[in-house]
Design an enzyme around this catalytic site. Sequence first.
Site, PDB file in Angstrom:
ATOM      1  N   GLY A  65      48.910  36.624  28.841  1.00 19.50           N
ATOM      2  CA  GLY A  65      48.682  35.209  28.601  1.00 19.50           C
ATOM      3  C   GLY A  65      49.463  34.395  29.610  1.00 19.50           C
ATOM      4  N   VAL A  93      52.397  31.830  31.232  1.00 18.76           N
ATOM      5  CA  VAL A  93      53.850  31.911  31.253  1.00 18.76           C
ATOM      6  C   VAL A  93      54.452  31.149  30.070  1.00 18.76           C
ATOM      7  CG1 VAL A  93      54.154  29.867  32.723  1.00 18.76           C
ATOM      8  CG2 VAL A  93      55.879  31.675  32.752  1.00 18.76           C
ATOM      9  N   ASP A 138      54.848  44.691  28.604  1.00 18.22           N
ATOM     10  CA  ASP A 138      55.067  43.244  28.684  1.00 18.22           C
ATOM     11  C   ASP A 138      54.766  42.823  30.112  1.00 18.22           C
ATOM     12  OD1 ASP A 138      55.926  40.620  28.217  1.00 18.22           O
ATOM     13  OD2 ASP A 138      57.962  41.099  28.848  1.00 18.22           O
ATOM     14  N   LYS A 146      53.994  30.421  18.389  1.00 17.52           N
ATOM     15  CA  LYS A 146      54.773  29.186  18.258  1.00 17.52           C
ATOM     16  C   LYS A 146      54.126  28.209  17.264  1.00 17.52           C
ATOM     17  CE  LYS A 146      56.659  29.695  22.910  1.00 17.52           C
ATOM     18  NZ  LYS A 146      57.071  29.072  24.164  1.00 17.52           N
ATOM     19  N   ASP A 172      55.321  27.496  14.562  1.00 13.38           N
ATOM     20  CA  ASP A 172      56.392  26.682  13.989  1.00 13.38           C
ATOM     21  C   ASP A 172      56.546  25.356  14.726  1.00 13.38           C
ATOM     22  OD1 ASP A 172      57.236  28.715  15.992  1.00 13.38           O
ATOM     23  OD2 ASP A 172      59.113  27.568  15.961  1.00 13.38           O
ATOM     24  N   GLY A 221      41.921  40.540  74.308  1.00 12.36           N
ATOM     25  CA  GLY A 221      42.852  39.534  74.800  1.00 12.36           C
ATOM     26  C   GLY A 221      42.303  38.149  74.516  1.00 12.36           C
ATOM     27  N   LYS A 227      39.357  39.502  80.565  1.00 11.62           N
ATOM     28  CA  LYS A 227      38.783  40.739  80.019  1.00 11.62           C
ATOM     29  C   LYS A 227      37.481  41.123  80.718  1.00 11.62           C
ATOM     30  CE  LYS A 227      38.397  38.991  75.910  1.00 11.62           C
ATOM     31  NZ  LYS A 227      38.915  37.662  76.320  1.00 11.62           N
ATOM     32  N   SER A 228      36.531  40.185  80.735  1.00 19.18           N
ATOM     33  CA  SER A 228      35.216  40.489  81.302  1.00 19.18           C
ATOM     34  C   SER A 228      35.308  40.765  82.803  1.00 19.18           C
ATOM     35  CB  SER A 228      34.253  39.322  81.041  1.00 19.18           C
ATOM     36  OG  SER A 228      34.028  39.169  79.656  1.00 19.18           O
ATOM     37  N   SER A 246      38.231  39.970  69.919  1.00 20.12           N
ATOM     38  CA  SER A 246      38.524  40.867  68.776  1.00 20.12           C
ATOM     39  C   SER A 246      39.939  40.619  68.258  1.00 20.12           C
ATOM     40  CB  SER A 246      38.326  42.332  69.151  1.00 20.12           C
ATOM     41  OG  SER A 246      38.985  42.668  70.344  1.00 20.12           O
TER      42      SER A 246
END
Length: 631
Positions: free
Chosen positions: A29, A31, A108, A164, A166, A465, A471-472, A539
Amino acid sequence: MTNQDLRAEAISRLTQSGGRGVLRFLTCGSVDDGKSTLIGRLLYDSKLLFEDQLNVLERDSKKHGTTGEDIDFALLLDGLEAEREQGITIDVAYRFFATEKRKFVVADTPGHEQYTRNMATGASTADVAVILIDARKGVLVQTLRHTYIARMMGIRHVVLAVNKMDLANRSSSRFHEIVAEYLKSAEELGFESITPIPMSARYGDNVTQRAEDMDWYKGPTLLEHLEELDISGDLDDEAFRMPVQWVNRPNLNFRGYSGLVVSGTVRPGDAIVVAGSGTAANVERVVTADGDLDVARAGDSVTLVLNHEIDISRGDVIASAEQRPEVSDQFAAEVLWMNEEELLPGRSYLLKIGSATTPATVSALKHKVDINTYEKQPSTKLEMNEIGMCNIACTRPIAFDPYHQIRDMGAFILVDRFTNQTVGAGMIRFGLRRASNIHQHAMDVTKEQRAQTKGQKPAILWFTGLSGAGKSTVANIVERKLTEAGLHTYSLDGDNVRHGLNRDLGFTDVDRVENIRRIGEVAKLFVDAGLIVTCSFISPFRSERQMVRELVDEGEFIEVFVDTPLEVCIERDPKGLYKKAQAGEIKNFTGFDSPYEAPEDPEVRVDTTSIPAEEAADQVIATLKKRGLLG
């Protein structure tokens, strides 16, 4: 009675068998709904606390307690100092207690949203979920999330503990108002039973003793209900399954297969199969450290000796020959995502199921679940604590049963390949039919023969990169040099992929992952054709580059990191993309609002700021020769 007498009485009670066996339940349940207090009250009223424990509890209640002069029972479970100081539960705390009728194992679990993974851990082995609701607050989002996870994890029985009371004047109308709201939300989840109980865990009202000032409630106390709850559905009646954890070979005269029986029974003489291969045998002996058994049942750890040797290894599943599990490399599953970094379809993870581990991807996210309404929503990703229905594709077939039939055969986790953290928990719902209808056709011409006719060894040269790194340019020179040497090549880059195969993809993280997945599969086909293929792509994610590496054989993936600093790439800006990104005209641009994860250990690292592209290409060629890919 002395403290020693109390200990003896408690130990005697814990070792009683109980007429109704063992019940595993968890409290969950939102907190501060009183979960730890409830379990502390159960232990206190069951007289399972010793004098020294009570003394420590009284001392800690004065130091950390939230109940004034009264004992704060929650501190019995909040064992971590951080929990005691904050008044919350972070970890999963397990406790054991017994009555004359039954033994109990209680978990618990935390109420905070960021610890949802801990709640799922507790739910994975529970028979019953005790879901607490603060009578003042009513049904909260975390109440609904935990309810859904409980159903997802196969829990069939729920106790709705409206706690609770009460503090809500022990109001009958308030209780029934909360129950009506909860039942309306949970009615479609298909629990076998939902039992509402009004209580005050702090004072023990309707926990173990009836509350005189809530005489309008005529049902059982929590303990009475848990003692009598029927959780029949014995795993002994299911089909026999045993994932192999270890091939037991202490000497040349003994070979056995060790593991935990997760369902069914097995006896000497039973016909079994190895689920993946279908290889059959008969059980000759069922061996344990205490001697051979006539029958092994679910929960027993045993070693099976077969009547003849067959190929079995860790991760295989030994199953009944007459009731076999499904074997497939694709299935639909419900996934609870547990990581701060979102789940992206197409990304490769490690999937662990039973004792088996295999690379896997989420091939499709069919929908996610709105935790407030339980409605299905379209989505392209899952964020932390979200739940979705996914299609999973593994790199090899695995044996499984649907989770609702046999938990241990249908539960899996997803693990991040680099951090080794558990990032998701899944429950298999069904195998995908297309997976069993698609078969590899054995071809007469192999990859090795195709490569041999070309006089070369196939490979993927993966250039990664930043945009503008070069790269190419380097890849183009490498391919030219290879072609001039008489080798057979092909080049893949954004120009010939983004305008065709991947024209439907954008530049979100999800699309980037799918872009590289498709490119990897195409590159694999070129390797199968015996070619050397250069791939020039930013990438940006390590996971996807690793996924492509694992598509081909060891040594066939060469990662070339064109290591050019961002400021140099911005200065070059050959296509004007950085200028547009800086002006906010391009979103999700790598280096600005989308990350780049640099390779940690590439086969080749070249710096185009210190050497010309021609020399960088020569470095790549030299590496290929050193690795025996070129003559």
